[in-house]
Scaffold this motif. Structure first.
Motif, short mmCIF file in Angstrom:
data_model
loop_
_atom_site.label_atom_id
_atom_site.label_comp_id
_atom_site.label_asym_id
_atom_site.label_seq_id
_atom_site.Cartn_x
_atom_site.Cartn_y
_atom_site.Cartn_z
N GLU A 44 -1.39 17.86 1.19
CA GLU A 44 -2.18 18.45 0.11
C GLU A 44 -1.67 18.03 -1.27
N ASP A 45 -0.34 17.93 -1.40
CA ASP A 45 0.22 17.56 -2.71
C ASP A 45 0.46 16.06 -2.84
N LYS A 46 0.07 15.29 -1.83
CA LYS A 46 0.15 13.83 -1.82
C LYS A 46 1.58 13.30 -1.96
N THR A 47 2.54 14.08 -1.48
CA THR A 47 3.94 13.62 -1.52
C THR A 47 4.39 13.06 -0.17
N ASP A 48 3.64 13.38 0.88
CA ASP A 48 3.98 12.87 2.22
C ASP A 48 3.35 11.49 2.36
N ASP A 49 4.13 10.48 1.97
CA ASP A 49 3.55 9.13 1.90
C ASP A 49 4.36 8.13 2.70
N PHE A 50 3.85 6.92 2.76
CA PHE A 50 4.49 5.83 3.49
C PHE A 50 4.08 4.51 2.83
N TRP A 51 5.06 3.64 2.58
CA TRP A 51 4.80 2.34 1.96
C TRP A 51 4.82 1.24 3.00
N CYS A 52 3.88 0.32 2.92
CA CYS A 52 3.90 -0.88 3.75
C CYS A 52 2.97 -1.92 3.14
N HIS A 53 3.10 -3.15 3.61
CA HIS A 53 2.22 -4.21 3.14
C HIS A 53 0.91 -4.16 3.90
N MET A 54 -0.14 -4.67 3.28
CA MET A 54 -1.45 -4.62 3.92
C MET A 54 -1.50 -5.46 5.20
N TYR A 55 -0.55 -6.42 5.36
CA TYR A 55 -0.50 -7.21 6.58
C TYR A 55 0.55 -6.69 7.56
N SER A 56 1.07 -5.51 7.32
CA SER A 56 2.07 -4.92 8.20
C SER A 56 1.48 -4.64 9.58
N LEU A 106 0.83 -1.20 0.00
CA LEU A 106 0.00 0.00 0.00
C LEU A 106 0.87 1.26 0.00
N ARG A 107 0.55 2.16 -0.89
CA ARG A 107 1.14 3.50 -0.79
C ARG A 107 0.12 4.35 -0.06
N LEU A 108 0.49 4.74 1.16
CA LEU A 108 -0.40 5.52 2.01
C LEU A 108 0.03 6.97 2.00
N VAL A 109 -0.91 7.86 1.80
CA VAL A 109 -0.64 9.30 1.82
C VAL A 109 -1.29 9.87 3.08
N TYR A 110 -0.48 10.52 3.91
CA TYR A 110 -1.03 11.11 5.13
C TYR A 110 -2.13 12.11 4.77
N GLU A 111 -3.18 12.07 5.54
CA GLU A 111 -4.40 12.79 5.18
C GLU A 111 -4.19 14.29 5.04
N GLU A 112 -3.21 14.84 5.74
CA GLU A 112 -3.00 16.28 5.69
C GLU A 112 -2.09 16.70 4.53
#
Length: 667
Positions: free
Chosen positions: A362-374, A354-360
C-alpha cells in the motif's frame, strides 16, 4: 555496422567550398578585379566605408576556389571561427553586426561573417540604392543597409568583457567536487575498462562499432573566454567504457588540458556537426598563437582520421528507449519466498532497470529492483503455464491505470527438447547459490517444470517445506555438471554439516544413492564475450540489487565471471554470467542518471570486516548474508533486513561461441 567514418569527408569538403578561400593565387580576371576594387586597403575592409557593395557580391561568387575532395576540412555554414592569429584582429559583419575574429570572416575582404550575409547585403544594398534614386536622392557609392555600432566600440566592449572574466577567475575560490570520478580512478591506477561491446543489453552495446583511440570529435572548448559557447576538435586518447579521455587538436603530446567525457553525452559530436549546426569552432586559448593557419592545420590533422557517424546521437537516443512503462504488471520472484512468484507493478524505469513494487504494497515500499531482461521477471500467467508456485494477490482486480505487460517484452529462453533424456528429480549438480553468490554449491533438482524450467535446492540448507527452492532454466549458465568446480579449480561449497572432507563427488553420490545430471544436458556455449581479468565495470550488487557499484573482473572461467566490488573484501565477490544484464560499462550510471556506489573507504572496510566475522553465514529463510552498504549507510551496522536478494545474472540469450566446460583454465 561501422560506427566511425573516415575523414576523407567528401561531404565536408563540398560544404567547405564556399567557406574558405583557396590559398593559391587567383587568376587573371578575379585577381585584377580584387586589386582594382580594393587596392592597398585589402584586409581592412571591415573598417572601410567606401567599398562598393557590388564587389562583395561578385567576390562571393568568383573568389571561392574549390578544394580537392581529398582534403577533409570542417565546414560550418560558411563560418569557421578561429582566434586571432596575432595579425588579423577582430572584424564586424556589415550585414548582421556580429563581432568576431577577422581571420574567420568570409572572403578576403573580411566584411561578412558568412556567404548568406554577403549575398543578403548585396541584395538589400541594391534595393536601398533604387529607393534612394526614386526619392530623388543622389546615388552614393555605397548605400548602407544597417547602422551598426562602430568596430572600435565593440572591440572595447569585448576587451572589457575579457577583463571581467579574468577578474572573476582570480576571485572565485575553487569548490571541491565531492563524489567519485571514473577518470581520476582509472588514470591514477592505470586501469583498463571493459569495452561497451561486451554489454549487448546496454545502450549502444550492439552498435558501438570501431570507436577507439584516435577517433576525432567536436566538443565544447573550455579553454576559452568568449561570451558564447564555442567548440573545438579533440581526439580520443583513451577509452574506458562510455568514457573517453580527450585531447584538443593542437596540443600534440601536451596532456595538461586532457579531460574525460562520456562519448554518448550531449556535448560530443562528430566532426562536421558544427558546420551543419552553425556553431563556432575556436582553438583553445592556450595554443591560439601556435599556428597562423588553423585551416591548413586541420586539413593535415584530419586527413585519413575517423569520427563518429552523423547519426550517432540519434542511435544513442534510440538505444535508450525502453519498452517497459510505468504501471505495467509483471510476475517476479517473491523476495521473501524464493520458490514462488508474485505480481508486481513497474514503478519506474532507469536505464532499463525496473523498480517493481509488489501489488499488495500500500505504501509502495515493498519493492524489488531488476533489469528488464532479468530471468526473474515474467509476463502475467507465466507461473501457471509452467507449473511454478505463485502467490495470489489479495487484490481481486487490477487497480486503475495498471495493465499487463505484453509477453513479447520479456527475455526469451532457448527452446529445449525434454522428450528424450532429460533432467529428473533427485539428480545432483553444482549451482550458484542465490543466497550467497560468492559460492558454487552442491545442489539437487527438486522438481521439473514445463518449458525446461527446474526447481533446485542447495543440499544441507533446504527448508522442510521447500520454500527456499529456486527456479533456473535448463540452459541457465548458473548451473553446472558434477565436477565443474574441481576441473576449473573453483572451491565447491559442500552441504552444511557434511563431515567427510575434502568433499568427493564419487563418495557423496554413493552415500546419498543418487546420480549426477548428464553433462550433455547443460549449456556449454561460451560466447566471445571480450572480458579480461582486471577490467573495470559497473555491476549490480545482487545481494542488494538497487545498488550499482564500481567493480572489477578478477577471474574468468569460460563464460563465468568473478566480480569483485572495489574497496570490499573478497567474501563479497559474486559469480555472474558474462551476458548478465546486471553488468554495465564504465559510465553507464552517468549516462542513464543512475546512482553509482564508489569503492568503500578503508574505515568502512575495517568495520565491515570485523562485523562480518561476528556474523556467520546462517542459511535460512531469513538470510542475513553479506550486504554491502550504500554510500549513505557506510557508518551504519551491517544490514539485518528480512528480505532475500537473489541471483539475477543468468542471461539466456544464445551465445555466438562454444567451448567445453572440461577444458582446464588457469584462474
Amino acid at each position: 555496422m561501422e560506427n566511425t567514418k573516415d575523414l576523407a569527408f567528401d561531404t565536408f569538403c563540398k560544404l567547405l567550398q564556399h567557406t574558405f578561400i583557396s590559398q593559391t593565387e587567383h587568376t587573371s580576371r578575379a585577381e585584377r578585379k580584387r586589386r582594382d576594387s580594393f587596392g592597398m586597403f585589402d584586409g581592412y575592409d571591415s573598417c572601410s566605408e567606401d567599398t562598393s557593395s557590388s564587389s562583395s557580391s561578385e567576390e562571393s561568387e568568383e573568389e571561392v576556389a574549390p578544394l580537392p575532395s581529398s582534403l577533409p576540412i570542417i565546414k560550418n555554414n560558411g563560418q569557421v571561427y578561429t582566434y586571432p592569429d596575432g595579425k588579423s584582429g577582430m572584424a564586424t559583419c556589415e550585414m548582421c553586426g556580429m563581432v568576431g575574429v577577422r581571420d574567420a570572416f568570409y572572403s578576403k575582404t573580411k566584411r561578412f561573417c558568412s556567404v548568406s550575409c554577403s549575398r543578403s547585403y548585396s541584395s538589400n544594398s541594391k534595393k536601398a540604392s533604387i529607393l534612394a534614386r526614386l526619392q530623388g536622392k543622389p546615388p552614393t557609392k555605397k548605400a548602407k543597409v544597417l547602422q551598426k555600432q562602430p568596430l572600435v566600440a565593440k572591440l572595447a566592449a569585448y576587451a572589457q568583457y575579457q577583463a571581467t572574466l579574468q577578474n572573476q577567475a582570480k576571485t572565485k575560490a575553487a569548490v571541491p567536487v565531492e563524489g567519485f570520478s571514473w577518470g581520476n580512478y582509472i588514470n591514477s591506477n592505470s586501469f583498463t575498462a571493459a569495452p561497451v561491446t561486451c554489454f549487448k543489453h546496454a545502450p549502444m552495446g550492439t552498435c558501438w562499432g570501431d570507436i577507439s583511440e584516435g577517433v576525432r570529435v567536436e566538443v565544447p572548448n573550455t579553454d576559452c573566454s568568449l561570451p558564447t559557447k564555442v567548440f573545438w576538435i579533440a581526439g580520443i586518447v583513451k577509452l574506458a567504457g562510455y568514457n573517453a579521455l580527450l585531447r584538443y587538436e593542437g596540443f600534440e603530446n601536451d596532456s595538461s588540458l586532457d579531460f574525460w567525457c562520456n562519448v554518448c553525452g550531449s556535448d560530443i559530436h562528430p566532426v562536421g556537426w558544427c558546420a551543419t549546426s552553425g556553431k563556432p569552432l575556436v582553438p583553445p586559448r592556450t595554443i591560439q598563437h601556435k599556428y597562423t593557419n588553423w585551416k591548413a592545420f586541420l586539413v593535415k590533422r584530419l586527413t585519413g582520421a575517423k569520427t563518429l557517424p552523423p547519426d550517432f546521437s540519434q542511435k544513442v537516443s534510440e538505444s535508450m528507449q525502453y519498452p517497459f512503462k510505468t504501471s505495467m504488471r509483471v510476475e517476479v520472484v517473491d523476495k521473501t519466498h524464493l520458490c514462488r512468484t508474485r505480481v508486481a507493478v513497474v514503478e519506474s524505469v532507469i536505464g532499463g532497470r525496473l523498480r517493481l513494487v509488489y501489488e499488495e504494497s500500500e505504501d509502495k515500499t515493498d519493492d524489488f529492483w531488476c533489469h528488464m531482461y532479468s530471468p526473474l521477471i515474467h509476463h502475467i500467467g507465466w507461473s501457471r503455464s509452467i507449473g511454478h508456485r505463485f502467490k495470489r494477490s489479495d487484490i481481486t482486480k487490477k487497480q486503475d491505470g495498471h495493465f499487463d505487460a505484453p509477453s513479447h517484452l520479456f527475455m526469451k529462453v532457448k527452446e529445449v527438447d525434454a522428450a528424450g533424456e532429460w533432467f529428473k528429480e533427485g539428480m545432483k549438480l553444482e549451482a550458484i547459490d542465490p543466497l550467497n553468490l560468492s559460492a558454487i554449491c552442491v545442489a539437487t533438482i527438486r522438481k521439473v517444470l514445463a518449458d525446461g524450467y527446474l526447481m533446485i535446492g542447495i543440499d544441507g540448507s533446504e527448508a522442510a517445506d521447500g520454500s527456499d527452492w529456486f527456479c533456473y532454466h535448463a540452459t541457465s549458465p548458473s548451473i553446472f555438471p558434477v565436477g565443474f568446480c574441481e576441473i576449473n579449480m573453483i572451491e565447491l561449497t559442500p552441504p552444511r554439516g557434511y563431515a567427510k572432507l575434502p568433499f568427493k563427488w564419487f563418495d557423496y553420490l554413493r552415500e546419498t544413492d543418487s546420480i549426477a545430471a548428464p553433462v550433455k544436458l547443460f549449456n556449454k556455449e561460451v560466447p566471445n564475450h571480450g572480458f579480461h581479468v582486471g577490467m573495470k565495470l559497473e555491476a549490480v550488487d545482487l545481494m542488494e540489487p538497487r545498488l550499482v557499484c564500481v567493480a572489477t573482473v578478477t577471474r574468468i572461467i569460460h563464460r563465468l565471471l568473478r566480480i569483485h566490488f572495489d574497496g570490499w573484501e573478497d567474501e563479497y565477490d559474486q559469480w555472474v554470467d558474462c551476458e548478465s544484464p546486471d553488468l554495465y560499462p564504465v559510465g553507464w550510471c552517468q549516462l542513464t542518471g543512475y546512482q553509482l556506489q564508489p569503492p568503500a573507504p578503508q574505515s568502512s572496510r575495517d568495520s565491515q570486516s570485523s562485523s562480518s566475522k561476528q556474523k556467520k553465514k546462517a542459511k535460512s529463510q531469513q538470510y542475513k548474508g553479506h550486504k554491502k552498504m550504500s554510500s549513505l549507510q557506510l557508518k551504519e551496522e551491517l544490514l539485518d533486513g528480512e528480505e532475500y536478494s537473489f541471483l539475477q545474472g543468468a542471461s539466456d540469450q544464445e551465445s555466438n561461441g562454444s567451448a567445453s566446460y572440461y577444458i582446464k583454465q588457469e584462474p
